[in-house]
Structure formats: structure tokens, C-alpha cells
Design a protein around this motif. Structure first.
Motif, PDB file in Angstrom:
ATOM      1  N   VAL A   8       0.052   4.090   0.592  1.00 52.79           N
ATOM      2  CA  VAL A   8       0.075   2.632   0.464  1.00 52.79           C
ATOM      3  C   VAL A   8       0.317   2.246  -0.991  1.00 52.79           C
ATOM      4  CG1 VAL A   8      -2.414   2.402   0.068  1.00 52.79           C
ATOM      5  CG2 VAL A   8      -1.176   0.519   1.145  1.00 52.79           C
ATOM      6  N   ASP A   9       0.807   1.051  -1.214  1.00 48.36           N
ATOM      7  CA  ASP A   9       1.143   0.609  -2.559  1.00 48.36           C
ATOM      8  C   ASP A   9      -0.083   0.350  -3.423  1.00 48.36           C
ATOM      9  OD1 ASP A   9       0.557  -1.581  -0.882  1.00 48.36           O
ATOM     10  OD2 ASP A   9       1.691  -2.978  -2.124  1.00 48.36           O
ATOM     11  N   SER A  10      -1.137  -0.286  -2.838  1.00 46.99           N
ATOM     12  CA  SER A  10      -2.319  -0.611  -3.632  1.00 46.99           C
ATOM     13  C   SER A  10      -3.504  -0.935  -2.742  1.00 46.99           C
ATOM     14  CB  SER A  10      -2.043  -1.814  -4.544  1.00 46.99           C
ATOM     15  OG  SER A  10      -1.926  -3.004  -3.775  1.00 46.99           O
ATOM     16  N   ALA A  11      -4.686  -0.790  -3.299  1.00 43.26           N
ATOM     17  CA  ALA A  11      -5.899  -1.148  -2.575  1.00 43.26           C
ATOM     18  C   ALA A  11      -6.010  -2.666  -2.429  1.00 43.26           C
ATOM     19  CB  ALA A  11      -7.123  -0.600  -3.307  1.00 43.26           C
ATOM     20  N   SER A  12      -5.521  -3.411  -3.408  1.00 42.29           N
ATOM     21  CA  SER A  12      -5.561  -4.873  -3.338  1.00 42.29           C
ATOM     22  C   SER A  12      -4.714  -5.400  -2.197  1.00 42.29           C
ATOM     23  CB  SER A  12      -5.088  -5.485  -4.662  1.00 42.29           C
ATOM     24  OG  SER A  12      -6.007  -5.229  -5.702  1.00 42.29           O
ATOM     25  N   SER A  13      -3.611  -4.741  -1.942  1.00 44.10           N
ATOM     26  CA  SER A  13      -2.753  -5.122  -0.821  1.00 44.10           C
ATOM     27  C   SER A  13      -3.523  -5.018   0.496  1.00 44.10           C
ATOM     28  CB  SER A  13      -1.524  -4.206  -0.776  1.00 44.10           C
ATOM     29  OG  SER A  13      -0.792  -4.379   0.420  1.00 44.10           O
ATOM     30  N   VAL A  14      -4.261  -3.934   0.659  1.00 43.96           N
ATOM     31  CA  VAL A  14      -5.042  -3.731   1.878  1.00 43.96           C
ATOM     32  C   VAL A  14      -6.170  -4.764   1.951  1.00 43.96           C
ATOM     33  CG1 VAL A  14      -6.471  -2.107   3.166  1.00 43.96           C
ATOM     34  CG2 VAL A  14      -4.478  -1.279   1.903  1.00 43.96           C
ATOM     35  N   TYR A  15      -6.785  -5.046   0.813  1.00 42.20           N
ATOM     36  CA  TYR A  15      -7.852  -6.043   0.778  1.00 42.20           C
ATOM     37  C   TYR A  15      -7.341  -7.407   1.246  1.00 42.20           C
ATOM     38  CZ  TYR A  15     -11.272  -9.377  -1.003  1.00 42.20           C
ATOM     39  OH  TYR A  15     -12.177 -10.409  -1.099  1.00 42.20           O
ATOM     40  N   ASN A  16      -6.238  -7.858   0.680  1.00 47.18           N
ATOM     41  CA  ASN A  16      -5.692  -9.174   1.034  1.00 47.18           C
ATOM     42  C   ASN A  16      -5.271  -9.246   2.495  1.00 47.18           C
ATOM     43  OD1 ASN A  16      -5.895 -10.657  -1.423  1.00 47.18           O
ATOM     44  ND2 ASN A  16      -4.191  -9.498  -2.264  1.00 47.18           N
ATOM     45  N   ALA A  17      -4.691  -8.166   2.994  1.00 52.31           N
ATOM     46  CA  ALA A  17      -4.266  -8.146   4.389  1.00 52.31           C
ATOM     47  C   ALA A  17      -5.456  -8.211   5.331  1.00 52.31           C
ATOM     48  CB  ALA A  17      -3.443  -6.885   4.665  1.00 52.31           C
ATOM     49  N   SER A  18      -6.488  -7.443   5.016  1.00 53.68           N
ATOM     50  CA  SER A  18      -7.697  -7.445   5.841  1.00 53.68           C
ATOM     51  C   SER A  18      -8.376  -8.807   5.806  1.00 53.68           C
ATOM     52  CB  SER A  18      -8.664  -6.365   5.355  1.00 53.68           C
ATOM     53  OG  SER A  18      -9.902  -6.442   6.034  1.00 53.68           O
ATOM     54  N   LEU A  19      -8.512  -9.378   4.617  1.00 49.61           N
ATOM     55  CA  LEU A  19      -9.181 -10.672   4.479  1.00 49.61           C
ATOM     56  C   LEU A  19      -8.392 -11.780   5.183  1.00 49.61           C
ATOM     57  CD1 LEU A  19     -11.679 -11.962   3.135  1.00 49.61           C
ATOM     58  CD2 LEU A  19     -10.183 -12.568   1.211  1.00 49.61           C
TER      59      LEU A  19
END
Length: 441
Positions: free
Chosen positions: A213-224
Motif C-alpha cells: 500500500v502507498d501509506s498508512a494515512s491512506s488506509v486511515y482516511n479510507a476506513s474513516l
């Protein structure tokens, strides 16, 4: 919160495209570095009444020929679009003019990250458009974002950012993983932690030089983006530190940040763009507007290698509204134009020109991405995937400080862990201290 997805440009369509937005969010439009404003005529109208439309970035109305079309239908109307490229310049300027009761455009765009502030503090400065339209045309959750507690609707929804997962099936194949989009979606359905589990499998046989994955922040924003609760409750109270959505999204982001599956890239920075071109990461959280961006940044090498699967949960990332200030000189005419621009037929035309997914479900059956884009993404049923997500996204409540709180968590807290090797508890404390400053506590 398009956090303001506007660091890129909105001209990134399901046709072959051009760019996108920062924060990550009104359609994803591009924030230039200088924050300058420019005025651009909507067409060659010679009408007696000139209507001004204030926007940030590229909304696609001019590009899709809507201004010209409207002026032909209404010879008495001339339309002029006033564009401010940066949202951090645009919105404060709009607030100042709203407070002054003068200087506003006849129609003002409002980004999703600012809609709660507009609803809670500026509702009396906007016309109640809910009295002018059939509100059932819009997604329930989209309409709710622009509606006050006493039922006044200050803005009509333009686009939304329903979520999917875009993935490199060539890299998945090399890692020995499932490549079929339907079967893959089943593996992570219902839980972003299952998506992380697939990432762990990927990293066991990851092609050299690649991450999951590109970044942990990307996953955070998608989940939120798919959580029932984020930083504020429905009454406008700050609940970020107690929010179930924040907690679960932080935990899944930490699973990524403390593992070896992240490329540790900051979205919309140049290295992130290069990551698409170089095939550095195998998946990316993918709202509808991301399709054109990937096509542009990955280039010819990505054609037929990218595919699209349903996200673990229905989620939204991005979207905007247009409202009619009461200070406008031509309210009647502005209301008519706002209604027409956001009608399903016009939203479909903007979709055909660029990656702006309609907020009006009746437009979905007739949406068709460009043939080149469909081929680029391995003939994935793009419209169906995004339509299914859009229809089931939960209603979320945004607050006045929603964007800076989000930035504190992603750009301070998560980065402390992902890029500086801090423990999750340290990252959380760093974000907490930043948020206290934001909230003046």
C-alpha cells in the motif's frame, strides 16, 4: 474533507485526464502553489443578467459545456465563473464576504470539509434550496450534510467520492495472490483489518521493490470515510478521542505503519506520483476521482495491469455543494441555475467529462466511463462498483475543525509512527497535543 484533497486536479476523468485535489476532497480539485484567483467567462453569453459562480479548483461545469448550454437555453443570462485555485484561500474569503453581506458570487461552491461550518454558522446567509427542489433526487447522507437541524438546506450536492480499492493485478499475480476482483473483494469484505491481512500475505512474496500500500494515512482516511462516527457527534460536540470510527481507523492504520507493507509515501507529493509510474505499491484506496489520476500518473505501463475491486466497507472521500447567498443580486436566477447544474442530467455530463461521481442516484444507470479508461482498468465494472458504494455510505457528521483534526492525526500522529519509527502510543500523543492546539484547549 476533499483534508482538502485538492492538492491535485479535478480534471482526471473517467476519460483520459489531467489532474486532481489537496486535502484529499468538491470534487477533487487542484490547489496551486500561489493561491491566486482568476476569472473565466463561462461562455459567450450576451444576456442582460450576469450570474457569477464562485468555485475552487475545477468543477467541470465550463469544461463539460454546461454554461454554454444554459446560456443558449436562457438568452437573457450570461454566466461568469470566478475560480480560486486554493481552498485555503477561497473559503476564508467567502466567509468574510458572507459576514459583510456583500461581494459574494451569485452561486458559491462549498467543499464537504467546510459544509458543517457553513450549516452551523452561516445558514442565515444562504437561501433555503430545499424549498426549491425535489430533495429525494440526492443521496440521503449527502443531503443531510447540507441541512440544518430545523430542516434548511443551504447547498445542493455536486459530486461524491465513493470508495473502491485499485490494485495492480500483475503484482498480485507475482506475489501468488488472488487476482479476480470479485474473489479478492470477498477476502477483505466488511473489515479493513482483513485488507491488512491480505497485505501481510502479499509481503511474503512481494515482487522486489514493491509494497502492498502507498501509506498508512491512506488506509486511515479510507476506513474513516465509512465509519458511523468521526470527530464530531450529530449535536456538534467534539468526540474525536472517544470516536469508535477514529479508534478502529487508527488501529488499522497502525497495523500498516508498524509493518513492512507501506511505501511510506505522502499522498499528492511528487514521490507518490512517481510511485504510480514505477509500480512501487500494489494497492491504493481509490475514491471515484482517483481513477483518472492513476491513469495519468501510471501511464502506458499501467494499462491493463490496474484493476478495481469493492472496498472493505462503503466509504466516501470527497465531494462538494453549491449554494445561493442571500446577498446575491439575482437570487431567483441563481436558484434556477443552481438547480439545473446539480440536476442528474447535468451531473452525468460532468461525469462523462471528468471523474466527478454524481450525488444523484438516478444518474447512475446511464453513467459510462470512457472506453479507454475501462480498458486501462482491465474492463472492471467501474460505474457499478462506485454506485454500489455511494448508495450505502453512512451519514457522517462533520465539525468546524474537522479538517485540522484530521490533518493532526494523519500528518503528525501517523507519520510519527510510519516515518520516524515512534510507537503508536507516542504517535497518538503527538496527534492529541496538536489537536488540543487546534481546539484551543
Amino acid at each position: 474533507m476533499r483534508t482538502s484533497i485538492r492538492r491535485s486536479q479535478r480534471l482526471m476523468a473517467f476519460t483520459a485526464v489531467a489532474a486532481l485535489t489537496t486535502g484529499l476532497l468538491a470534487g477533487c480539485a487542484n490547489d496551486s502553489d500561489d493561491g491566486s484567483s482568476n476569472n473565466s467567462d463561462g461562455g459567450n453569453g450576451k444576456g442582460n443578467i450576469t450570474l457569477t459562480v464562485g468555485t475552487f479548483g475545477v468543477f467541470g461545469y465550463k469544461q463539460a459545456g454546461l454554461y454554454d448550454e444554459y446560456m443558449k437555453l436562457h438568452p437573457d443570462i450570461n454566466i461568469k465563473e470566478n475560480v480560486t485555485t486554493r481552498t485555503d484561500v477561497y473559503w476564508p474569503k467567502v466567509l468574510t464576504r458572507l459576514q459583510a453581506g456583500s461581494g459574494t458570487d451569485d452561486i458559491q461552491a462549498i467543499e464537504v470539509g467546510n459544509i458543517t461550518e457553513a450549516v452551523q454558522t452561516q445558514a442565515d446567509k444562504f437561501v433555503d434550496l430545499g424549498k426549491e427542489v425535489d430533495k429525494s433526487q440526492w443521496l440521503d447522507w449527502k443531503l443531510a450534510q447540507a441541512t440544518t437541524k430545523d430542516g434548511k438546506t443551504i447547498g445542493l450536492g455536486t459530486d461524491v467520492g465513493p470508495m473502491a480499492i485499485c490494485y495492480r493485478k500483475d503484482l498480485f499475480k507475482k506475489a501468488g495472490l488472488e487476482t479476480d476482483r470479485t474473489k479478492l473483494a470477498e477476502q477483505w469484505k466488511g473489515d479493513w483489518s482483513k485488507y491488512v491481512d491480505v497485505g501481510k500475505q502479499y509481503m511474503k512474496k512481494a515482487p522486489k521493490g514493491t509494497k502492498f500500500v502507498d501509506s498508512a494515512s491512506s488506509v486511515y482516511n479510507a476506513s474513516l470515510g465509512g465509519a458511523d462516527q468521526r470527530y464530531y457527534d450529530k449535536d456538534g460536540n467534539v468526540v474525536w478521542d472517544k470516536s469508535s470510527g477514529v479508534k478502529s481507523s487508527w488501529n488499522v492504520a497502525m497495523s500498516v505503519a508498524t509493518s513492512n507493507m507501506s511505501a511510506k509515501l505522502k499522498q499528492f507529493d511528487k514521490p507518490w506520483d512517481q510511485g504510480f509510474a514505477n509500480g512501487t505499491f500494489a494497492t491504493v484506496a481509490c475514491p471515484a476521482w482517483m481513477i483518472g489520476y492513476i491513469e495519468q500518473k501510471s501511464g502506458d505501463s499501467g494499462k491493463g495491469n490496474w484493476d478495481v475491486a469493492a472496498a472493505p466497507t462503503a466509504a466516501n472521500w470527497g465531494g462538494s455543494f453549491i449554494g445561493v447567498p442571500t446577498a446575491g443580486k439575482h437570487q431567483k436566477e441563481a436558484i434556477a441555475l443552481a438547480k439545473w447544474l446539480t440536476a442528474p442530467e447535468q451531473q452525468a455530463k460532468v461525469f462523462a467529462k471528468q471523474a466527478s461521481f454524481p450525488s444523484t442516484p438516478s444518474a447512475y444507470p446511464n453513467l459510462k466511463p470512457a472506453a479507454d479508461t475501462t480498458a486501462y482498468f482491465s474492463n472492471a465494472p467501474i460505474t457499478q462498483i462506485f454506485s454500489d458504494s455511494a448508495k450505502t455510505i453512512p451519514t457522517q457528521y462533520f465539525g468546524i475543525k474537522d479538517q485540522p483534526i484530521n490533518t493532526a492525526i494523519t500528518d503528525v500522529g501517523i507519520l510519527q509512527v510510519e516515518q520516524k519509527g515512534k510507537a503508536p502510543a507516542q504517535g497518538w500523543d503527538a496527534a492529541k497535543n496538536e489537536i488540543k492546539d487546534v481546539l484551543g484547549q
